[in-house]
Enzyme design. Structure first.
Site, PDB file in Angstrom:
ATOM      1  N   GLU A   7       1.468  -4.943  10.983  1.00 32.09           N
ATOM      2  CA  GLU A   7       1.011  -3.537  10.960  1.00 32.09           C
ATOM      3  C   GLU A   7       1.899  -2.540  11.881  1.00 32.09           C
ATOM      4  O   GLU A   7       1.773  -2.896  13.095  1.00 32.09           O
ATOM      5  CB  GLU A   7      -0.479  -3.392  11.331  1.00 32.09           C
ATOM      6  CG  GLU A   7      -1.350  -4.053  10.224  1.00 32.09           C
ATOM      7  CD  GLU A   7      -1.899  -3.191   8.952  1.00 32.09           C
ATOM      8  OE1 GLU A   7      -1.346  -1.972   9.123  1.00 32.09           O
ATOM      9  OE2 GLU A   7      -2.600  -3.727   8.249  1.00 32.09           O
ATOM     10  N   ARG A  63       1.016   4.542   0.467  1.00 31.72           N
ATOM     11  CA  ARG A  63       0.957   5.585   1.479  1.00 31.72           C
ATOM     12  C   ARG A  63       1.651   5.157   2.752  1.00 31.72           C
ATOM     13  O   ARG A  63       1.960   5.963   3.733  1.00 31.72           O
ATOM     14  CB  ARG A  63      -0.279   5.873   1.947  1.00 31.72           C
ATOM     15  CG  ARG A  63      -1.354   5.085   2.403  1.00 31.72           C
ATOM     16  CD  ARG A  63      -2.783   5.983   2.376  1.00 31.72           C
ATOM     17  NE  ARG A  63      -3.918   5.022   3.091  1.00 31.72           N
ATOM     18  CZ  ARG A  63      -5.005   5.402   2.961  1.00 31.72           C
ATOM     19  NH1 ARG A  63      -5.425   6.518   2.693  1.00 31.72           N
ATOM     20  NH2 ARG A  63      -6.042   4.540   3.308  1.00 31.72           N
ATOM     21  N   HIS A  81       0.710  -1.176  -0.104  1.00 27.07           N
ATOM     22  CA  HIS A  81      -0.129   0.029   0.125  1.00 27.07           C
ATOM     23  C   HIS A  81       0.834   1.370  -0.145  1.00 27.07           C
ATOM     24  O   HIS A  81       1.464   1.275   0.953  1.00 27.07           O
ATOM     25  CB  HIS A  81      -1.013  -0.013   1.238  1.00 27.07           C
ATOM     26  CG  HIS A  81      -1.975  -0.974   1.131  1.00 27.07           C
ATOM     27  ND1 HIS A  81      -2.677  -1.735   2.258  1.00 27.07           N
ATOM     28  CD2 HIS A  81      -2.823  -1.465   0.037  1.00 27.07           C
ATOM     29  CE1 HIS A  81      -3.518  -2.697   1.828  1.00 27.07           C
ATOM     30  NE2 HIS A  81      -3.610  -2.480   0.552  1.00 27.07           N
TER      31      HIS A  81
END
EC number: 3.4.17.15
Length: 417
Positions: free
Chosen positions: A378, A179, A177
């Site tokens: 994450e 960003r 991803h």
């Protein structure tokens, strides 16, 4: 100070055509299921152009949403009318973007003629140059593997760490991803750590004497460049298709793992658009082809941000995988090792129970292929900055993440299958 901020804003306009002046990130904690349903309905209101950084899941779990300046009053009035409490997490998104851009420009000046600064965010060109430097400086250990090219014809370069021989392998990728900049930065720091410490660090030396490591620091190069030059909040790839004015696919909904199921969107304009078919994105297909052709990949690890989570399959369904007990034990140990350095706490568990049901994800695909040790990190943080983590947090993030990665890798080494 005012002149500095004015200059930063001007540079932000020049380098990033889409600005976010006055946009706010709201933090919402829904208290019951009805509020969850209300927030999901709000998420579906495309005219508001809301960007849910953390989507509604279960009561008590935090929701983060970036609200464009033009929609702020309407959204706040709506939340208040529904009795949904909220607070402001980021007062003005553009202020953080201006600071981030100013830091990058300052670092570029400082790096001219000097050493690479792993405590800064970098352009794709700078990342690729440093990868080439690592290969040149460690010819017997590090090599570059090209998986092919992205949709916009940028190379997809993997670093291979190997002491020779036909060894089982670990796959590690970041930046799927666009960003999530701290992931690309963490991956590059990790590459330097492995290359620099082999032969002196017993743990790294032992790992590479038994396993090969393949590391892809920028999985979505087109999206990463777009996030730096045009839209900092860009998430998807940059592929284009006839019949739609919307660009890109969510590359972590594009894998052949219950493709098109819950948690993925069929709308090309959605940030979670799964694409027209599994592996439609060349960035995804290149990895799939490489993993399958290699045949001896024993662990598949992917780095995302943010929320401080360490997850394993499944995401596309909420049933436990066959190896649940072992995967949970490994993840718990990795989270404990990570926490010991800076006290950063991670939540551990299957994707579906830790965050939400999401189909077409990479680690579900890897696990169903037979790669038992499939994990998704994450990284930092849990609030305050979200995707806009300051560069000063890159180093502590990378250092602690390495301890978690090392724990997983050592388990893979010690439990061949």
């Amino acid at each position: 100070m005012r002149l500095t901020l004015l200059l930063a804003a001007l540079l932000g306009y020049i380098y990033c055509q889409e600005t976010f002046v006055g946009d706010q990130v709201l933090e919402i904690i829904p208290s019951h299921e009805e509020q969850i349903r209300t927030l999901l309905q709000l998420e579906a209101e495309e005219h508001l152009e809301l960007d849910f950084w953390k989507s509604p899941t279960i009561p008590g779990e935090t929701v983060h949403v970036r609200v464009p300046f033009a929609s702020i009053q309407a959204v706040k009035v709506f939340l208040e009318s529904q009795g949904i409490d909220y607070s402001i997490m980021i007062e003005d998104v553009q202020v953080l973007l201006d600071q981030e851009r100013e830091e990058m420009l300052f670092n570029q000046q400082r790096e001219r003629g000097g050493n690479f600064n792993f405590e800064a965010y970098h352009t794709l060109e700078e990342i690729y140059q440093e990868m080439d430097n690592l290969v040149a400086e460690n010819p017997g250990l590090v090599s570059k593997v090209n998986l092919g090219s992205s949709f916009e014809n940028r190379p997809m370069n993997v670093l291979k760490f190997s002491t020779g021989g036909d060894k089982p392998a670990i796959w590690l990728d970041a930046g799927i991803h666009a960003r999530e900049w701290v992931t690309q930065a963490t991956a590059l720091w990790t590459a330097n750590k492995i290359a620099s410490d082999y032969g002196t660090d017993p743990a790294i030396t032992s790992l590479l004497n038994t396993l090969d490591i393949f590391l892809l620091p920028v999985t979505n190069p087109d999206g990463y460049v777009f996030s730096q030059t045009t839209n900092r909040m860009w998430r998807k790839t940059r592929s284009k298709r006839s019949g739609s004015g919307c660009v890109g696919v969510d590359p972590n909904r594009n894998w052949d793992a219950n493709f098109g199921g819950p948690g993925a969107s069929s709308s090309p304009c959605s940030d979670s658009y799964h694409g027209p078919k599994p592996n439609s994105e060349v960035e995804v297909k290149s990895i799939v082809d490489f993993i399958k052709s290699h045949g001896k990949v024993k662990a598949f690890i992917t780095l995302h941000s943010y929320s401080q989570l360490l997850m394993f399959p499944y995401g596309y369904k909420c049933t436990k995988p066959d190896d649940f007990n072992e995967l949970d034990e490994v993840a718990q140990k990795a989270a404990q090792a990570l926490k010991r350095l800076h006290g950063t706490s991670y939540k551990v568990g299957p994707i579906c129970s830790v965050i939400y049901q999401a189909s077409g994800g990479s680690i579900d695909w890897a696990y169903d292929l037979g790669i038992k040790y499939s994990f998704a990190f994450e990284l930092r943080d849990t609030a305050f900055y979200g995707f806009l983590l300051p560069a000063k947090q890159i180093l502590p993030t990378a250092e602690e993440t390495w301890l978690g990665l090392k724990t997983i890798m050592e388990h893979v080494r010690d439990h061949p299958y």
